[in-house]
Design a protein around this motif. Structure first.
Motif, PDB file in Angstrom:
ATOM      1  N   GLY A 284       0.808  -1.217   0.000  1.00 15.47           N
ATOM      2  CA  GLY A 284       0.000   0.000   0.000  1.00 15.47           C
ATOM      3  C   GLY A 284       0.837   1.259   0.000  1.00 15.47           C
ATOM      4  O   GLY A 284       0.555   2.221  -0.724  1.00 15.47           O
ATOM      5  N   VAL A 285       1.883   1.260   0.812  1.00 13.62           N
ATOM      6  CA  VAL A 285       2.777   2.431   0.863  1.00 13.62           C
ATOM      7  C   VAL A 285       3.474   2.618  -0.479  1.00 13.62           C
ATOM      8  O   VAL A 285       3.590   3.738  -0.998  1.00 13.62           O
ATOM      9  CB  VAL A 285       3.814   2.259   1.992  1.00 13.62           C
ATOM     10  CG1 VAL A 285       4.804   3.421   1.993  1.00 13.62           C
ATOM     11  CG2 VAL A 285       3.113   2.161   3.341  1.00 13.62           C
TER      12      VAL A 285
ATOM     13  N   LEU B 171       2.071   6.298  -7.196  1.00 13.58           N
ATOM     14  CA  LEU B 171       1.096   7.258  -7.710  1.00 13.58           C
ATOM     15  C   LEU B 171       1.671   8.671  -7.714  1.00 13.58           C
ATOM     16  O   LEU B 171       1.422   9.452  -8.637  1.00 13.58           O
ATOM     17  CB  LEU B 171      -0.173   7.209  -6.869  1.00 13.58           C
ATOM     18  CG  LEU B 171      -1.115   6.028  -7.126  1.00 13.58           C
ATOM     19  CD1 LEU B 171      -2.198   5.964  -6.053  1.00 13.58           C
ATOM     20  CD2 LEU B 171      -1.749   6.152  -8.508  1.00 13.58           C
ATOM     21  N   ARG B 172       2.434   8.985  -6.695  1.00 11.07           N
ATOM     22  CA  ARG B 172       3.045  10.313  -6.653  1.00 11.07           C
ATOM     23  C   ARG B 172       4.096  10.468  -7.755  1.00 11.07           C
ATOM     24  O   ARG B 172       4.172  11.512  -8.410  1.00 11.07           O
ATOM     25  CB  ARG B 172       3.685  10.550  -5.285  1.00 11.07           C
ATOM     26  CG  ARG B 172       4.316  11.930  -5.160  1.00 11.07           C
ATOM     27  CD  ARG B 172       4.825  12.189  -3.753  1.00 11.07           C
ATOM     28  NE  ARG B 172       5.472  13.482  -3.669  1.00 11.07           N
ATOM     29  CZ  ARG B 172       4.848  14.641  -3.546  1.00 11.07           C
ATOM     30  NH1 ARG B 172       3.523  14.658  -3.512  1.00 11.07           N
ATOM     31  NH2 ARG B 172       5.509  15.775  -3.470  1.00 11.07           N
ATOM     32  N   ARG B 173       4.875   9.430  -7.978  1.00 12.49           N
ATOM     33  CA  ARG B 173       5.898   9.487  -9.030  1.00 12.49           C
ATOM     34  C   ARG B 173       5.280   9.590 -10.419  1.00 12.49           C
ATOM     35  O   ARG B 173       5.846  10.225 -11.322  1.00 12.49           O
ATOM     36  CB  ARG B 173       6.789   8.242  -8.971  1.00 12.49           C
ATOM     37  CG  ARG B 173       7.758   8.207  -7.808  1.00 12.49           C
ATOM     38  CD  ARG B 173       8.499   6.874  -7.773  1.00 12.49           C
ATOM     39  NE  ARG B 173       9.291   6.654  -8.984  1.00 12.49           N
ATOM     40  CZ  ARG B 173       9.894   5.497  -9.274  1.00 12.49           C
ATOM     41  NH1 ARG B 173       9.757   4.459  -8.448  1.00 12.49           N
ATOM     42  NH2 ARG B 173      10.606   5.370 -10.358  1.00 12.49           N
TER      43      ARG B 173
ATOM     44  N   LEU C  65       1.449  -3.565 -10.353  1.00 10.86           N
ATOM     45  CA  LEU C  65       0.253  -4.034 -11.052  1.00 10.86           C
ATOM     46  C   LEU C  65      -0.991  -3.265 -10.610  1.00 10.86           C
ATOM     47  O   LEU C  65      -1.874  -2.976 -11.423  1.00 10.86           O
ATOM     48  CB  LEU C  65       0.068  -5.530 -10.814  1.00 10.86           C
ATOM     49  CG  LEU C  65       1.056  -6.442 -11.557  1.00 10.86           C
ATOM     50  CD1 LEU C  65       0.937  -7.879 -11.068  1.00 10.86           C
ATOM     51  CD2 LEU C  65       0.799  -6.373 -13.059  1.00 10.86           C
ATOM     52  N   ALA C  66      -1.068  -2.930  -9.319  1.00 18.33           N
ATOM     53  CA  ALA C  66      -2.198  -2.129  -8.846  1.00 18.33           C
ATOM     54  C   ALA C  66      -2.178  -0.742  -9.479  1.00 18.33           C
ATOM     55  O   ALA C  66      -3.221  -0.193  -9.858  1.00 18.33           O
ATOM     56  CB  ALA C  66      -2.162  -2.029  -7.319  1.00 18.33           C
ATOM     57  N   LEU C  67      -0.974  -0.155  -9.585  1.00 14.43           N
ATOM     58  CA  LEU C  67      -0.847   1.146 -10.231  1.00 14.43           C
ATOM     59  C   LEU C  67      -1.324   1.082 -11.676  1.00 14.43           C
ATOM     60  O   LEU C  67      -2.110   1.922 -12.124  1.00 14.43           O
ATOM     61  CB  LEU C  67       0.613   1.598 -10.176  1.00 14.43           C
ATOM     62  CG  LEU C  67       0.965   2.842 -11.003  1.00 14.43           C
ATOM     63  CD1 LEU C  67       0.314   4.076 -10.396  1.00 14.43           C
ATOM     64  CD2 LEU C  67       2.478   3.014 -11.086  1.00 14.43           C
ATOM     65  N   ALA C  68      -0.835   0.068 -12.419  1.00 11.34           N
ATOM     66  CA  ALA C  68      -1.245  -0.071 -13.814  1.00 11.34           C
ATOM     67  C   ALA C  68      -2.743  -0.337 -13.922  1.00 11.34           C
ATOM     68  O   ALA C  68      -3.416   0.197 -14.818  1.00 11.34           O
ATOM     69  CB  ALA C  68      -0.457  -1.202 -14.474  1.00 11.34           C
ATOM     70  N   GLY C  69      -3.286  -1.150 -12.997  1.00 23.12           N
ATOM     71  CA  GLY C  69      -4.710  -1.420 -13.019  1.00 23.12           C
ATOM     72  C   GLY C  69      -5.537  -0.171 -12.807  1.00 23.12           C
ATOM     73  O   GLY C  69      -6.543   0.062 -13.500  1.00 23.12           O
TER      74      GLY C  69
END
Length: 536
Positions: A16-17, A23-25, A139-143
């Motif tokens: 999660g962290v 997301l910030r990057r 993968l969560a970011l891409a999703g």
């Protein structure tokens, strides 16, 4: 059972962290990707609905395009041409899907394999972070990005007047393509230990998916089912609104994700399942200069661009023989050809070459900014610590960019001439159009010079600056006439001053001015790099 669950949670600790950090990057690159995909769909939707505003015009288009194998290979299944919404997807679905697939590829690759290679991952893993957490976060970011892309596509489609039901299905199909290639990138990140190999292998899979879809659509459609791009198009938004092909995306994404995590547990940190072979103890004569090293680093990328642009040029050339019939059925399109309908074939060939030149300028930017990647990753400093001048080192990368862009552009012109010559029986077309493509080279080199200036003087923001220049030139080249932009907007692009070969004769004055501007820009870039600190 409790031990297994605990171990699984431990492997995912910190995901999660890491996701919030990712997301910030990615907040600015993500915005750029989403705007690009949405803009492609918006412009095509508005353009198609303006051109084909009656059933008769759409029927004429279906007769012209549906019977042309090259048009079907580039666009998609003929059935999409039954409705105006389907026609929009015939024109643009593949491009939007490719943009979203590349977005997913870079996001997953950057937060997995790239972070391992640069050593960033080692620092992260030294904290309370599980083995699988980086991959889960990537993968969560891409999703999330793919889901937002699907929502953006839906909003743009509805906002431009397309039906809601088909727009929902279209957004879901685009999301499915992105998720599939995100999972595929996660697999490649376990197999290869170098980010370029990861990106190259996934890009090859993406190109193969496009080819399979094209061959299948021209044939009986069987091969199209082997391509994620084909799955998306065969949902037939706005035509049949099939939902069941989306299950293929779900199955592929789950299977590839499971495979990625299984492979992750069978490799060492920082390594890939396919280790690199050891190199020579001593460099060959062809690898004993900065220029030779630059060519060695960029040869794979250059080969990919040569093949890709050659194929695109061949696709453009195969349609040139049908352009007169197309204009007879759709006379409004003549306004977008540089020479109108009077010399339709050469007008179309000139327009196609200008689009290829614009694409090649994107290659020139990537080739120039490879120097920035080498510098940022710390590989330039050891070389410059030896008796190697900064001019020689950066000049090697500039030489690779300039000569490489020439080869790519000529390959596109040759491919266009080859297929056009086969259609017309003229054996001289490949040489004629390969020579004509060189008229656009000064414009390409001018954009490369802008990237060199950005690298020399603004290294930290060289990437967005260079690609902003490219975006400006792309808008000026493609949309000045469509959106009635002022003349000065187009005049600021170097491509506004290149002759439209083979439609127009080539004059030396404008080309020499552009070459002089390009040479001056390269000199300014070299001077900037000479004056600043390495690694700044």
């Amino acid at each position: 059972m409790t031990i297994g669950v605990t171990g699984l949670r431990g492997d995912a600790a910190g995901a999660g962290v890491l996701l919030r950090f990712a997301l910030r990057r990615e907040r600015f690159p993500l915005l750029a990707w989403l705007c690009g995909a949405a803009a492609l769909l918006a412009m095509q939707s508005l353009s198609s609905q303006r051109f084909y505003d009656t059933p008769e015009k759409l029927a004429q288009l279906r007769r012209t395009m549906g019977g042309n194998a090259a048009a079907v290979a580039m666009g998609g299944p003929e059935r999409l041409l039954d409705t105006i919404g389907g026609e929009v997807l015939f024109e643009v679905f593949g491009y939007v899907a490719i943009v979203v697939a590349l977005m997913s590829m870079f996001m997953v690759g950057r937060h997995t394999r790239t972070d391992e290679e640069t050593g960033r991952m080692e620092l992260i893993r030294s904290a309370r972070v599980g083995r699988r957490a980086p991959a889960i976060a990537a993968l969560a970011l891409a999703g999330m990005a793919d889901l937002i892309a699907g929502l953006a596509v839906f909003a743009v489609a509805v906002g431009t007047g397309l039906p809601v039901g088909g727009s929902i299905l279209l957004g879901a199909a685009i999301t499915g393509v992105g998720l599939t290639f995100a999972a595929l990138t996660a697999v490649a990140a376990q197999v290869f230990e170098n980010p370029r190999s990861v990106y190259g292998s996934v890009a090859l899979c993406l190109a193969s998916a496009y080819v399979l879809r094209a061959v299948g659509d021209v044939g009986d459609g069987t091969l199209s089912w082997a391509s994620p791009l084909g799955w998306g198009q065969r949902t037939y938004p706005y035509v049949e609104n099939r939902w069941w092909p989306l299950l293929l995306f779900v199955v592929a994404t789950i299977a590839l994700t499971a495979l990625a995590f299984a492979l992750l547990t069978h490799r060492d940190f920082g390594a890939g399942l396919l280790p690199y072979a050891t190199g020579r103890a001593r460099a060959t004569w062809a690898l004993r200069s900065p220029a030779a090293l630059a060519w060695r680093l960029q040869r794979g990328t250059l080969a990919g661009w040569v093949i890709g642009v050659f194929g695109l040029g061949a696709a453009y050339g195969s349609f040139a023989d049908s352009i007169e019939q197309y204009l007879a059925d759709n006379p409004e399109f003549a306004a977008f050809l540089p020479g109108g309908a009077e010399d339709a074939v050469n007008s179309y060939l000139a327009l196609s070459l200008s689009m290829l030149a614009l694409l090649v300028s994107a290659y020139s930017i990537t080739a120039v900014l490879r120097a920035r990647a080498e510098e940022a990753d710390g590989r330039a400093e050891p070389i410059l610590a030896a008796p190697v001048s900064r001019y020689a080192w950066f000049g090697g990368h500039l030489g690779a960019a300039l000569i490489g862009s020439t080869l790519v552009l000529v390959a596109g012109g040759f491919g266009q001439g080859l297929t056009h010559g086969l259609m017309t029986g003229d054996a001289g077309e490949p040489a004629r159009l390969a020579a004509a493509s060189l008229a656009y080279l000064p414009g390409v080199w001018t954009i490369a010079a802008a990237a060199a200036i950005a690298f020399g003087w603004l290294p930290k923001i060289a990437l967005p600056v260079a690609w902003s220049v490219f975006a400006y030139c792309a808008v000026a080249t493609l949309f000045t006439d469509s959106f009635d932009l002022p003349d000065w907007f187009d005049d600021a692009s170097p491509f506004a001053h290149t002759p439209l070969a083979p439609l127009e004769g080539v004059t030396a004055t404008a080309l020499l001015i552009l070459l002089a501007l390009g040479a001056a820009g390269i000199a300014v870039g070299l001077t900037g790099f000479r004056r600043r600190d390495v690694g700044a």
